[in-house]
Design a protein around this motif. Structure first.
Motif, PDB file in Angstrom:
ATOM      1  N   CYS A  16       0.888  -1.152  -0.050  1.00 50.98           N
ATOM      2  CA  CYS A  16       0.146  -0.003   0.097  1.00 50.98           C
ATOM      3  C   CYS A  16       1.015   1.314  -0.153  1.00 50.98           C
ATOM      4  O   CYS A  16       0.342   2.284   0.281  1.00 50.98           O
ATOM      5  CB  CYS A  16      -0.763   0.030   1.363  1.00 50.98           C
ATOM      6  N   GLY A  17       2.170   1.071   0.127  1.00 50.60           N
ATOM      7  CA  GLY A  17       2.917   2.266   0.247  1.00 50.60           C
ATOM      8  C   GLY A  17       2.969   2.773  -1.234  1.00 50.60           C
ATOM      9  O   GLY A  17       2.588   2.494  -2.169  1.00 50.60           O
ATOM     10  N   PHE A  18       4.057   3.939  -1.336  1.00 50.52           N
ATOM     11  CA  PHE A  18       4.445   4.595  -2.702  1.00 50.52           C
ATOM     12  C   PHE A  18       4.946   3.652  -3.571  1.00 50.52           C
ATOM     13  O   PHE A  18       4.375   3.529  -4.870  1.00 50.52           O
ATOM     14  CB  PHE A  18       5.538   5.663  -2.280  1.00 50.52           C
ATOM     15  N   LEU A  19       6.012   3.225  -3.242  1.00 54.09           N
ATOM     16  CA  LEU A  19       6.590   2.048  -4.214  1.00 54.09           C
ATOM     17  C   LEU A  19       5.669   0.836  -4.361  1.00 54.09           C
ATOM     18  O   LEU A  19       5.576   0.385  -5.470  1.00 54.09           O
ATOM     19  CB  LEU A  19       7.889   1.674  -3.734  1.00 54.09           C
ATOM     20  N   GLY A  20       5.206   0.381  -3.292  1.00 59.10           N
ATOM     21  CA  GLY A  20       4.533  -0.798  -3.473  1.00 59.10           C
ATOM     22  C   GLY A  20       3.299  -0.882  -4.310  1.00 59.10           C
ATOM     23  O   GLY A  20       3.076  -1.755  -4.996  1.00 59.10           O
ATOM     24  N   THR A  21       2.544   0.252  -4.473  1.00 61.19           N
ATOM     25  CA  THR A  21       1.381   0.550  -5.246  1.00 61.19           C
ATOM     26  C   THR A  21       1.649   0.514  -6.784  1.00 61.19           C
ATOM     27  O   THR A  21       1.063  -0.165  -7.364  1.00 61.19           O
ATOM     28  CB  THR A  21       0.322   1.699  -5.019  1.00 61.19           C
ATOM     29  N   HIS A  22       3.066   1.147  -6.959  1.00 58.36           N
ATOM     30  CA  HIS A  22       3.489   0.914  -8.532  1.00 58.36           C
ATOM     31  C   HIS A  22       3.681  -0.500  -8.717  1.00 58.36           C
ATOM     32  O   HIS A  22       3.520  -0.885  -9.856  1.00 58.36           O
ATOM     33  CB  HIS A  22       4.550   1.965  -8.565  1.00 58.36           C
ATOM     34  N   LEU A  23       4.398  -0.945  -7.879  1.00 60.40           N
ATOM     35  CA  LEU A  23       4.977  -2.287  -8.156  1.00 60.40           C
ATOM     36  C   LEU A  23       3.589  -3.216  -8.503  1.00 60.40           C
ATOM     37  O   LEU A  23       3.727  -3.983  -9.252  1.00 60.40           O
ATOM     38  CB  LEU A  23       5.695  -2.950  -7.060  1.00 60.40           C
ATOM     39  N   VAL A  24       2.680  -3.061  -7.412  1.00 61.23           N
ATOM     40  CA  VAL A  24       1.256  -4.021  -7.655  1.00 61.23           C
ATOM     41  C   VAL A  24       0.706  -3.864  -8.956  1.00 61.23           C
ATOM     42  O   VAL A  24       0.421  -4.799  -9.703  1.00 61.23           O
ATOM     43  CB  VAL A  24       0.547  -3.682  -6.519  1.00 61.23           C
ATOM     44  N   GLU A  25       0.568  -2.580  -9.450  1.00 61.58           N
ATOM     45  CA  GLU A  25       0.129  -1.933 -10.625  1.00 61.58           C
ATOM     46  C   GLU A  25       0.813  -2.791 -11.572  1.00 61.58           C
ATOM     47  O   GLU A  25       0.117  -3.469 -12.568  1.00 61.58           O
ATOM     48  CB  GLU A  25      -0.022  -0.886 -10.867  1.00 61.58           C
ATOM     49  N   LYS A  26       2.091  -2.706 -11.931  1.00 60.18           N
ATOM     50  CA  LYS A  26       2.936  -3.332 -12.797  1.00 60.18           C
ATOM     51  C   LYS A  26       2.925  -4.910 -12.944  1.00 60.18           C
ATOM     52  O   LYS A  26       2.730  -5.454 -14.005  1.00 60.18           O
ATOM     53  CB  LYS A  26       4.501  -2.808 -12.773  1.00 60.18           C
ATOM     54  N   LEU A  27       2.798  -5.459 -11.706  1.00 63.97           N
ATOM     55  CA  LEU A  27       2.863  -6.917 -11.717  1.00 63.97           C
ATOM     56  C   LEU A  27       1.415  -7.594 -12.125  1.00 63.97           C
ATOM     57  O   LEU A  27       1.275  -8.495 -12.808  1.00 63.97           O
ATOM     58  CB  LEU A  27       2.951  -7.365 -10.107  1.00 63.97           C
TER      59      LEU A  27
END
Ligand code: NAD
Length: 245
Positions: A16-27
């Motif tokens: 749910c963090g800044f990097l985490g949400t971007h990573l989730v979207e790309k995955l």
């Protein structure tokens, strides 16, 4: 689960963090099925299997890691906090718990978000390589715990046991929804606090676009195989040249 299906199942701790949400979207874009584990639920999160909990709690982590072959660990207390006990508990003890939970759940690959500051001794580094030694005098307690965290994850890499690890070291991350870097710079500028130069104006600092950081994580994860030279190693991640700051 079929092997191919299992390989596409991953969990993002701190998703749910800044990097985490971007990573989730790309995955999700790349066809992964994603579980998110975070102490806080974010409203911006796309449709995923969400598990709320503290990563220091193994029993809370285990359900999020069920049938998952790949885990990204990108959770940390904010670096600006002065709560040393929290850094120690989450980044060191919590990372031990994450490793144990991964092994217990049969996870095969763990990708850690480390930090470039683990090698920073207060002097500019240009074209720094991954074999630079860890900082003997880390710049703050957050960094000290990031060093311990990285060592724990990289030492846990064990080809015999089929548990492979790698660490990605970004520096300042910027991009859409950045809660810290650019907003704080802009606020400081508005308050007239940007008129001072520390040093002679030639200090270097590195910023990396969030999508490049995400790309580095996914490349590392997809190349993390028993015969790969990346097993148990850290990788710096940067846009290109550091800028004068
Ligand atoms: P962030 O604060 O936006 O995200 C961190 C997430 O971790 C949050 O959603 C938070 O709720 C979660 N979290 C914190 N403690 C937790 C706990 N005990 N259990 C479960 N979840 C918990 O931070 P970010 O900028 O996305 O940073 C992600 C990672 O990247 C961190 O490991 C950080 O050290 C590293 N990093 C960030 C930068 C940067 O410039 N942002 C630079 C270098 C390294």
């Amino acid at each position: 689960l079929h092997l191919k299906q299992r390989n596409k199942r991953c969990a993002v701790i701190g998703g749910c963090g800044f990097l985490g949400t971007h990573l989730v979207e790309k995955l999700l874009d790349r066809g992964y099925s994603v579980s998110v584990f975070d102490i806080l639920q974010s409203r911006e999160l796309p449709v995923v299997n969400f598990h709320q909990g503290d990563l220091c709690d193994k029993q809370a982590l285990l359900p999020a890691l069920k049938d998952v072959s790949l885990v990204f660990h990108c959770a940390s207390p904010p670096p600006g906090s002065d709560n040393c006990a929290l850094f120690e508990r989450v980044n060191i003890q919590g990372t031990r718990t994450v490793i144990q939970a991964c092994i217990e759940a049969g996870v095969e690959r763990l990708v850690l978000t480390s930090s470039a500051s683990v090698v920073f001794e207060g002097k500019d580094i240009k074209n720094g390589r991954e074999d630079l030694p860890y900082a003997k005098k880390p710049i703050d307690y957050y960094t000290q715990t990031k060093i311990e965290q990285e060592k724990l994850v990289l030492r846990a890499c064990d080809k015999e046991k089929g548990f492979l690890t790698v660490a990605i070291r970004p520096h300042g991350i910027f991009g859409p929804r950045d809660p810290q870097l650019v907003p704080i710079l802009v606020d400081s500028a508005r308050c007239g606090k940007m008129k001072f130069i520390i040093g002679d104006g030639t200090n270097l600092v590195d910023f990396t676009f969030v999508e490049n950081v995400v790309h580095g994580h996914i490349l590392a994860a997809e190349r993390l195989k028993p015969d790969s030279p990346i097993c148990g190693k850290p990788y710096n991640i940067t846009n290109d040249e550091p800028v004068r700051f």
